[in-house]
Design an enzyme around this catalytic site. Structure first.
Site, PDB file in Angstrom:
ATOM      1  N   ARG A 165      12.849  40.086  21.827  1.00 50.67           N
ATOM      2  CA  ARG A 165      13.027  40.699  22.862  1.00 50.67           C
ATOM      3  C   ARG A 165      14.476  40.971  23.614  1.00 50.67           C
ATOM      4  O   ARG A 165      14.565  41.528  24.480  1.00 50.67           O
ATOM      5  CB  ARG A 165      11.933  40.484  23.957  1.00 50.67           C
ATOM      6  CG  ARG A 165      11.997  39.010  24.240  1.00 50.67           C
ATOM      7  CD  ARG A 165      10.907  38.834  25.477  1.00 50.67           C
ATOM      8  NE  ARG A 165       9.676  39.180  24.930  1.00 50.67           N
ATOM      9  CZ  ARG A 165       8.613  39.072  25.774  1.00 50.67           C
ATOM     10  NH1 ARG A 165       8.560  38.448  26.941  1.00 50.67           N
ATOM     11  NH2 ARG A 165       7.240  39.572  25.408  1.00 50.67           N
TER      12      ARG A 165
ATOM     13  N   GLU B 151      14.053  35.435  27.900  1.00 48.07           N
ATOM     14  CA  GLU B 151      14.850  35.453  26.779  1.00 48.07           C
ATOM     15  C   GLU B 151      16.109  36.541  27.007  1.00 48.07           C
ATOM     16  O   GLU B 151      17.271  36.145  26.717  1.00 48.07           O
ATOM     17  CB  GLU B 151      14.307  35.841  25.410  1.00 48.07           C
ATOM     18  CG  GLU B 151      13.400  34.589  25.039  1.00 48.07           C
ATOM     19  CD  GLU B 151      12.097  34.683  25.669  1.00 48.07           C
ATOM     20  OE1 GLU B 151      11.738  35.332  26.637  1.00 48.07           O
ATOM     21  OE2 GLU B 151      11.233  33.490  25.341  1.00 48.07           O
TER      22      GLU B 151
ATOM     23  N   LYS C 214      -3.592  21.516  34.220  1.00 45.37           N
ATOM     24  CA  LYS C 214      -3.316  21.648  32.923  1.00 45.37           C
ATOM     25  C   LYS C 214      -3.941  20.494  32.172  1.00 45.37           C
ATOM     26  O   LYS C 214      -3.717  19.350  32.752  1.00 45.37           O
ATOM     27  CB  LYS C 214      -1.968  21.881  32.479  1.00 45.37           C
ATOM     28  CG  LYS C 214      -1.493  22.673  31.364  1.00 45.37           C
ATOM     29  CD  LYS C 214      -0.240  23.175  31.435  1.00 45.37           C
ATOM     30  CE  LYS C 214       0.202  23.792  29.949  1.00 45.37           C
ATOM     31  NZ  LYS C 214       1.154  24.446  29.862  1.00 45.37           N
TER      32      LYS C 214
HETATM   33  C1  TPP Z   1       8.434  35.544  24.965  1.00 46.70           C
HETATM   34  C2  TPP Z   1       7.857  34.108  24.784  1.00 46.70           C
HETATM   35  N1  TPP Z   1       8.647  33.192  25.042  1.00 46.70           N
HETATM   36  C3  TPP Z   1       8.205  31.985  24.986  1.00 46.70           C
HETATM   37  C4  TPP Z   1       6.892  31.576  24.605  1.00 46.70           C
HETATM   38  C5  TPP Z   1       6.430  30.191  24.165  1.00 46.70           C
HETATM   39  N2  TPP Z   1       5.253  29.996  25.260  1.00 46.70           N
HETATM   40  C6  TPP Z   1       4.092  29.851  25.177  1.00 46.70           C
HETATM   41  S1  TPP Z   1       2.819  29.644  26.485  1.00 46.70           S
HETATM   42  C7  TPP Z   1       4.448  29.226  27.285  1.00 46.70           C
HETATM   43  C8  TPP Z   1       4.128  28.727  28.535  1.00 46.70           C
HETATM   44  C9  TPP Z   1       3.314  29.632  29.391  1.00 46.70           C
HETATM   45  O1  TPP Z   1       3.221  28.969  30.555  1.00 46.70           O
HETATM   46  P1  TPP Z   1       1.897  29.656  31.577  1.00 46.70           P
HETATM   47  O2  TPP Z   1       1.866  31.001  31.556  1.00 46.70           O
HETATM   48  O3  TPP Z   1       2.029  29.064  33.160  1.00 46.70           O
HETATM   49  O4  TPP Z   1       0.611  29.167  30.881  1.00 46.70           O
HETATM   50  P2  TPP Z   1      -0.190  27.669  30.708  1.00 46.70           P
HETATM   51  O5  TPP Z   1       0.303  27.193  29.343  1.00 46.70           O
HETATM   52  O6  TPP Z   1       0.688  26.637  31.777  1.00 46.70           O
HETATM   53  O7  TPP Z   1      -1.497  27.853  31.195  1.00 46.70           O
HETATM   54  C10 TPP Z   1       5.670  29.669  26.564  1.00 46.70           C
HETATM   55  C11 TPP Z   1       6.883  29.244  27.322  1.00 46.70           C
HETATM   56  C12 TPP Z   1       6.209  32.791  24.099  1.00 46.70           C
HETATM   57  N3  TPP Z   1       4.727  32.693  24.073  1.00 46.70           N
HETATM   58  N4  TPP Z   1       6.626  33.904  24.438  1.00 46.70           N
END
Ligand code: TPP
Length: 632
Positions: free
Chosen positions: A391, A363, A279
């Protein structure tokens, strides 16, 4: 070079050296635009090479890429004809920070919420099969998004259908903060196992080449290997789900990715390709602090510093109250679904690690888990953004409200949410929670009121939702410090003889206050009643208050359908048919990206528009009516 790329076809014939240059240009474009507009920096820098490799091996849009969450789609946008508009990223009228069907034929879904990609991709693949439409379908999902239960529901279904779905697991060991849970540990072990395998091949090769190796030594090496295997080898989860598993691959080597992806494209079964990425890759402030640079406002590109504001935000006010509640009460716990930092729980987590739970992007589980904690006698505060709580509505109804479980749902980002667009607006929660029996709903208007709301909620034996916006807290009013009384709001101003009353939810109080000031400047006396409680409502108290007025304007930072304004308006129509009224809130539309003020203006909720509505109601003048028409 990047400016010459109009479609993925343009990168198919580039040399390895040119691809390296392209990757560097893409990174600097992303850093430069996100530095100005804000956005999801670290996730995008991590997938530059992966995106290039995917677009070289597959043929979008015949082959469909489905990006989970969609926050990592900037490199995809740059390669699919959106370079020219990339500087409008996340601005009103500009390109979205997520995938958008209306923006490009290369975007298959509007995205923003996590853990949906495998389901969408599987549906697309099966639908295309039924209609005899050709093309591969590739879901790209992060290790964080994989913690969402829906991803597993989809894996299970995909394994059963055994179609050639390709799932790219983009594993950077980070969600927004560090990824949590046993799944995350499992992926690390899987990576280690595969690295061990390649080490073993190299080791065997090496041993064979040592001259005069005797049998005793070879036996010893064999036993050592068996021992290691016992520790490291496990059944592969994805294989058990019915997928082929390939990887882990170096996600920053275009050559390695391409070689393997070409083979993967020929597999006629579901396959998971495990890709390890970093990242923030290529920009040291983001590599060193991927959490801060996950989603960030404008920053200084040379050193990565971010402008700090002096004003207290609702998130900070919540954070402070949680720490003091944690100190005062040993039974208070905090739960987050992968949003520790964004929800303001970092300090609580450090101070009270035993009472802090990051459950991953889950969630639904967060809410039901809190219901269980409450049953045991703990007072859980579940901090979730308004948009993401959507959700877990069934969990709130079935596992919380029905059980009268006294959990507190702290909904940050309620109302207008800047920059992220349709998927992130917090405008449905009032209408979703109001009909649920046993629920209490509070919308504080300031830091003091938020503090009072949380303390009051802990004295109740019912679930309480406290919703507040992504904005700085307005200047405190005396009325905000009045003690909480169930179902009653507070009069913020009490000008004698005023015939016009604003009734508002807390999140939109600053705009209402400004509208009130503008009217006062015009000599139109008016007062503001801050509802505090959306539910329950002390009807008698409310009717006593409005009885004094000729006109009432209801203002809420949620959708009008099912909102509190429409309900209160119907109440006064029954009891005081002569009172004129108007409900201002979001109309029956999804609300696109923009700054808070732009979003509110587009919904007719800017202070000058609220003032006009009120003036029209009180004066009924044709001139004001014309002015109002123009403003909408
Ligand atoms: C239902 C939901 N909960 C929380 C989020 C907030 N959120 C956006 S990206 C993320 C982390 C995603 O991590 P990953 O899939 O590993 O992607 P990375 O950013 O590490 O590439 C979160 C918690 C969201 N978009 N949707």
């Amino acid at each position: 070079m990047l400016s010459q790329i109009k479609s993925p076809e343009d990168i198919k014939n580039l040399s390895t050296k040119e691809l390296k240059q392209l990757a560097a240009e893409m990174r600097s474009e992303i850093i430069s635009v996100v530095g100005k507009n804000g956005g999801h920096l670290a996730s995008n820098l991590g997938v530059v090479e992966l995106t290039i490799a995917l677009h070289r091996v597959f043929n979008s849009p015949k082959d469909a890429f489905i990006w989970d969450v969609g926050h990592q789609c900037y490199p995809h946008k740059l390669l699919t004809g959106r370079y020219d508009r990339f500087d409008t990223l996340r601005k009103a009228g500009g390109i979205s920070g997520f995938t958008k069907i209306a923006e490009s034929e290369h975007d298959f879904f509007d995205s923003g919420h996590s853990s949906t990609s495998i389901s969408s991709a599987l549906g697309l693949l099966v639908g295309r099969d039924l209609l005899n439409i050709d093309g591969k379908v590739i879901a790209v999902i992060g290790d964080g998004a994989l913690t969402g239960g829906m991803a597993f529901e989809a894996l299970s279904h995909a394994g059963q259908l055994a179609k050639n779905l390709i799932v790219i697991l983009n594993d950077n060991q980070m969600s927004i903060s560090e990824n949590t849970g046993s799944l995350s540990k499992y992926l690390s072990r899987l990576t280690m196992t595969s690295q061990y395998q390649s080490f073993r091949h190299r080791f065997d090769h090496m041993v064979k080449r040592i001259p005069f190796v005797n049998k005793a030594l070879t036996d010893f090496v064999f036993r050592l290997k068996r021992g290691l295997k016992g520790i490291i080898f496990r059944n592969n989860l994805f294989v058990d789900f019915g997928f082929e598993y390939v990887g882990p691959l170096n996600g920053h080597s275009i050559v390695e990715l391409e070689t393997v992806l070409k083979r993967v494209a020929k597999i006629n079964r579901p396959v998971v390709v495990h890709v390890v990425t970093q990242k923030g890759r290529g920009y040291s402030p983001a590599e060193n602090d991927p959490t801060t640079f996950h989603g960030i406002g404008p920053f200084c590109i040379s050193d990565g510093t971010v402008e700090k504001f002096d004003t207290l935000s609702f998130t900070e006010a919540f954070s402070n109250t949680m720490v003091s509640l944690g100190e005062k009460r040993k039974d208070v716990a905090a739960v987050t679904a992968a949003m520790m930092k964004g929800s303001g729980l970092t300090t609580f987590a450090h101070r009270f690690p035993d009472r802090f739970f990051d459950v991953g992007i889950a969630e639904q589980h967060a809410v039901t888990f809190a219901g269980g904690l409450a049953r045991a006698g703990i007072r859980p505060v579940v901090a979730i953004y308004s948009t993401f709580v959507q959700r877990s509505i069934d969990q709130v109804i079935h596992d919380v409200a029905l059980q009268k479980a006294p959990i507190i749902l702290a909904l940050d980002r309620a109302g207008a949410v800047p920059d992220d667009g349709e998927t992130h607006q917090g405008i449905f929660d009032i209408s979703l929670f109001r009909p649920i029996p046993n629920m209490i709903l509070i919308a504080p208007a300031s830091a003091v009121e938020l503090n009072l709301s949380l303390e009051w909620a802990l004295t109740q034996n019912l679930p309480v939702v406290i919703r507040y916006p992504k904005s700085s807290c307005p200047t405190e009013q005396e009325a905000f410090a009045l003690p909480m009384e169930a179902g009653r709001g507070v009069m913020v101003s009490e000008a004698d003889g005023a015939k016009l009353l604003f009734v508002c939810t807390g999140g939109i109080f600053p705009e209402v206050l400004e509208a009130s000031r503008q009217l006062l400047l015009k000599g139109i006396a008016n007062n503001i009643y801050n509802l505090r409680f959306i539910k329950p409502l002390n009807q008698e108290h409310f009717l006593n208050i409005v009885a004094e007025y000729d006109a009432v304007v209801f203002v809420e930072d949620g959708v009008r359908i099912g909102g509190i304004g429409a309900y209160l308006e119907s109440l006064i129509h029954v009891h005081f048919p002569k009172i004129r009224s108007k409900v201002c809130g979001f109309s029956d539309n999804f609300i696109p990206q923009g700054k808070r003020s732009q979003i509110l203006e587009s919904a007719g909720l800017a202070p000058f528009q609220l003032a006009l509505e009120a003036e029209l109601l009180i004066s009924k003048s044709a001139e004001v009516s014309k002015e109002r028409e123009k403003s909408l």
